[in-house]
Scaffold this motif. Structure first.
Motif, mmCIF file in Angstrom:
data_model
loop_
_atom_site.group_PDB
_atom_site.id
_atom_site.type_symbol
_atom_site.label_atom_id
_atom_site.label_comp_id
_atom_site.label_asym_id
_atom_site.label_seq_id
_atom_site.Cartn_x
_atom_site.Cartn_y
_atom_site.Cartn_z
ATOM 1 N N LEU A 61 0.813 -1.217 0.000
ATOM 2 C CA LEU A 61 0.000 0.000 0.000
ATOM 3 C C LEU A 61 0.848 1.270 0.000
ATOM 4 C CD1 LEU A 61 -2.600 -1.147 2.664
ATOM 5 C CD2 LEU A 61 -2.914 -1.087 0.194
ATOM 6 N N VAL A 62 2.069 1.163 0.484
ATOM 7 C CA VAL A 62 2.908 2.354 0.638
ATOM 8 C C VAL A 62 4.195 2.268 -0.187
ATOM 9 C CG1 VAL A 62 2.036 2.992 2.896
ATOM 10 C CG2 VAL A 62 3.918 1.362 2.729
ATOM 11 N N ASN A 63 4.182 1.475 -1.244
ATOM 12 C CA ASN A 63 5.408 1.294 -2.020
ATOM 13 C C ASN A 63 5.635 2.397 -3.043
ATOM 14 O OD1 ASN A 63 3.635 0.700 -4.055
ATOM 15 N ND2 ASN A 63 4.202 -1.456 -4.244
ATOM 16 N N GLY A 64 4.721 3.342 -3.135
ATOM 17 C CA GLY A 64 4.899 4.473 -4.033
ATOM 18 C C GLY A 64 4.580 4.175 -5.483
ATOM 19 N N LYS A 65 4.057 3.026 -5.788
ATOM 20 C CA LYS A 65 3.725 2.643 -7.175
ATOM 21 C C LYS A 65 2.225 2.760 -7.390
ATOM 22 C CE LYS A 65 7.469 -0.696 -7.542
ATOM 23 N NZ LYS A 65 7.797 -2.106 -7.694
ATOM 24 N N GLY A 66 1.715 3.943 -7.485
ATOM 25 C CA GLY A 66 0.290 4.136 -7.735
ATOM 26 C C GLY A 66 -0.473 4.376 -6.451
ATOM 27 N N SER A 67 -1.779 4.555 -6.621
ATOM 28 C CA SER A 67 -2.628 4.880 -5.476
ATOM 29 C C SER A 67 -3.038 3.632 -4.709
ATOM 30 C CB SER A 67 -3.875 5.624 -5.959
ATOM 31 O OG SER A 67 -4.718 4.729 -6.656
ATOM 32 N N VAL A 68 -3.420 3.852 -3.470
ATOM 33 C CA VAL A 68 -3.930 2.761 -2.629
ATOM 34 C C VAL A 68 -5.214 2.218 -3.229
ATOM 35 C CG1 VAL A 68 -4.880 2.217 -0.354
ATOM 36 C CG2 VAL A 68 -2.826 3.636 -0.540
ATOM 37 N N ARG A 69 -6.109 3.113 -3.668
ATOM 38 C CA ARG A 69 -7.374 2.672 -4.259
ATOM 39 C C ARG A 69 -7.117 1.840 -5.509
ATOM 40 N NH1 ARG A 69 -12.949 5.907 -4.791
ATOM 41 N NH2 ARG A 69 -12.579 5.823 -2.570
ATOM 42 N N GLY A 70 -6.182 2.277 -6.317
ATOM 43 C CA GLY A 70 -5.838 1.510 -7.522
ATOM 44 C C GLY A 70 -5.370 0.104 -7.181
ATOM 45 N N TRP A 71 -4.531 0.007 -6.130
ATOM 46 C CA TRP A 71 -4.044 -1.319 -5.711
ATOM 47 C C TRP A 71 -5.204 -2.179 -5.226
ATOM 48 C CZ3 TRP A 71 -3.905 -4.343 -1.307
ATOM 49 C CH2 TRP A 71 -3.029 -5.427 -1.317
ATOM 50 N N LEU A 72 -6.073 -1.600 -4.401
ATOM 51 C CA LEU A 72 -7.219 -2.353 -3.859
ATOM 52 C C LEU A 72 -8.165 -2.801 -4.975
ATOM 53 C CD1 LEU A 72 -7.963 -0.203 -0.692
ATOM 54 C CD2 LEU A 72 -7.122 -2.572 -0.730
ATOM 55 N N LEU A 73 -8.445 -1.929 -5.933
ATOM 56 C CA LEU A 73 -9.347 -2.303 -7.028
ATOM 57 C C LEU A 73 -8.706 -3.361 -7.926
ATOM 58 C CD1 LEU A 73 -10.944 1.140 -7.934
ATOM 59 C CD2 LEU A 73 -11.912 -0.711 -6.553
ATOM 60 N N THR A 74 -7.391 -3.324 -8.063
ATOM 61 C CA THR A 74 -6.700 -4.374 -8.824
ATOM 62 C C THR A 74 -6.829 -5.709 -8.106
ATOM 63 O OG1 THR A 74 -5.139 -2.781 -9.743
ATOM 64 C CG2 THR A 74 -4.469 -5.087 -9.766
ATOM 65 N N VAL A 75 -6.674 -5.692 -6.786
ATOM 66 C CA VAL A 75 -6.841 -6.918 -6.000
ATOM 67 C C VAL A 75 -8.271 -7.440 -6.155
ATOM 68 C CG1 VAL A 75 -6.871 -7.886 -3.655
ATOM 69 C CG2 VAL A 75 -4.996 -6.393 -4.373
ATOM 70 N N VAL A 76 -9.254 -6.537 -6.084
ATOM 71 C CA VAL A 76 -10.658 -6.931 -6.261
ATOM 72 C C VAL A 76 -10.850 -7.565 -7.636
ATOM 73 C CG1 VAL A 76 -13.007 -6.035 -6.575
ATOM 74 C CG2 VAL A 76 -11.646 -5.305 -4.614
ATOM 75 N N ARG A 77 -10.337 -6.927 -8.686
ATOM 76 C CA ARG A 77 -10.478 -7.473 -10.042
ATOM 77 C C ARG A 77 -9.839 -8.866 -10.150
ATOM 78 N NH1 ARG A 77 -7.188 -4.394 -13.355
ATOM 79 N NH2 ARG A 77 -5.688 -6.064 -13.138
ATOM 80 N N ASN A 78 -8.651 -9.026 -9.560
ATOM 81 C CA ASN A 78 -7.975 -10.331 -9.610
ATOM 82 C C ASN A 78 -8.765 -11.406 -8.861
ATOM 83 O OD1 ASN A 78 -5.939 -9.173 -11.113
ATOM 84 N ND2 ASN A 78 -4.567 -8.903 -9.367
ATOM 85 N N LEU A 79 -9.331 -11.039 -7.713
ATOM 86 C CA LEU A 79 -10.139 -11.999 -6.960
ATOM 87 C C LEU A 79 -11.403 -12.385 -7.729
ATOM 88 C CD1 LEU A 79 -9.754 -10.473 -3.385
ATOM 89 C CD2 LEU A 79 -8.871 -12.688 -4.157
ATOM 90 N N VAL A 80 -12.031 -11.405 -8.368
ATOM 91 C CA VAL A 80 -13.221 -11.686 -9.178
ATOM 92 C C VAL A 80 -12.847 -12.607 -10.336
ATOM 93 C CG1 VAL A 80 -14.895 -10.648 -10.770
ATOM 94 C CG2 VAL A 80 -14.507 -9.628 -8.530
ATOM 95 N N THR A 81 -11.725 -12.329 -10.982
ATOM 96 C CA THR A 81 -11.272 -13.183 -12.089
ATOM 97 C C THR A 81 -11.053 -14.607 -11.604
ATOM 98 O OG1 THR A 81 -10.204 -11.285 -13.148
ATOM 99 C CG2 THR A 81 -9.479 -13.470 -13.841
ATOM 100 N N ASP A 82 -10.417 -14.754 -10.449
ATOM 101 C CA ASP A 82 -10.198 -16.092 -9.883
ATOM 102 C C ASP A 82 -11.525 -16.792 -9.592
ATOM 103 O OD1 ASP A 82 -7.499 -15.605 -9.998
ATOM 104 O OD2 ASP A 82 -7.273 -15.213 -7.834
ATOM 105 N N LYS A 83 -12.474 -16.032 -9.049
ATOM 106 C CA LYS A 83 -13.789 -16.605 -8.715
ATOM 107 C C LYS A 83 -14.512 -17.073 -9.983
ATOM 108 C CE LYS A 83 -16.333 -14.976 -4.958
ATOM 109 N NZ LYS A 83 -16.447 -16.161 -4.234
ATOM 110 N N ILE A 84 -14.458 -16.269 -11.027
ATOM 111 C CA ILE A 84 -15.114 -16.622 -12.292
ATOM 112 C C ILE A 84 -14.451 -17.846 -12.912
ATOM 113 C CG2 ILE A 84 -15.509 -15.834 -14.665
ATOM 114 C CD1 ILE A 84 -15.960 -13.005 -13.429
#
Length: 181
Positions: A61-84
């Protein structure tokens, strides 16, 4: 004692991090997951899992590579992809009802019945067992059984009758618990 305090402070800080992430980004995460999945309950599970991942990897979350929200939404997208993908990898579950019966019934009752019958056959005399095996297990007629065993058809009928009667008596005594240990 100092180690305990440090761990306790870290745990409190982690809980505060997850709480603040949820307060700040939870609605956006839930809306995104719901839109992707079309199922609010499944979306809530995905958001919860994403927050658990954030808790396990706070350094991301604090690695300086983009926003926290962007990281969280990417995690959400990856989890949804895994679920599908997981759903696609296994057949759809269908609730059993009188109109939708299962494709294959559980055969354990059949196996147990077979074991009980075979055990009961072992308790019969060799002559009765032999006749019953030919007639009922191999599906042979009285004439075919008589020919194979080299005995008259009347003897096949008699042994079949008395063999079945003995089996019935065994099953009746088992059901009533007679002779049980």
């Amino acid at each position: 004692m100092a180690g305990f305090r440090t761990r306790h402070r870290q745990q409190v800080a982690d809980e505060a991090l997850v709480r603040s992430l949820f307060e700040e980004h939870g609605k956006a995460m839930l809306a995104y997951a719901t839109r992707l999945l079309g199922d609010r309950a499944a979306a809530e599970d995905v958001v919860q899992e994403a927050l658990v991942r954030a808790w396990r990897h706070p350094e991301s979350l604090v690695n300086g590579k983009g926003s926290v929200r962007g990281w969280l939404l990417t995690v959400v997208r990856n989890l949804v992809t895994d679920k599908i993908r997981a759903r696609a990898a296994r057949p759809t579950e269908v609730a059993e009802s009188p109109t939708t019966v299962p494709v294959a019934r559980d055969h354990s009752d059949q196996v147990v019945d077979s074991m009980v019958v075979l055990a009961a056959l072992d308790d019969l005399s060799a002559e009765h067992r032999e006749v019953l095996e030919h007639v009922y297990l191999h599906g042979r007629t009285v004439g075919e059984t008589a020919e194979r065993l080299g005995i008259p058809p009347g003897t096949v009928k008699s042994r079949s009758y008395y063999g079945l009667r003995a089996l019935r008596e065994q099953f009746r005594s088992q059901r009533l618990g007679v002779g049980a240990a």
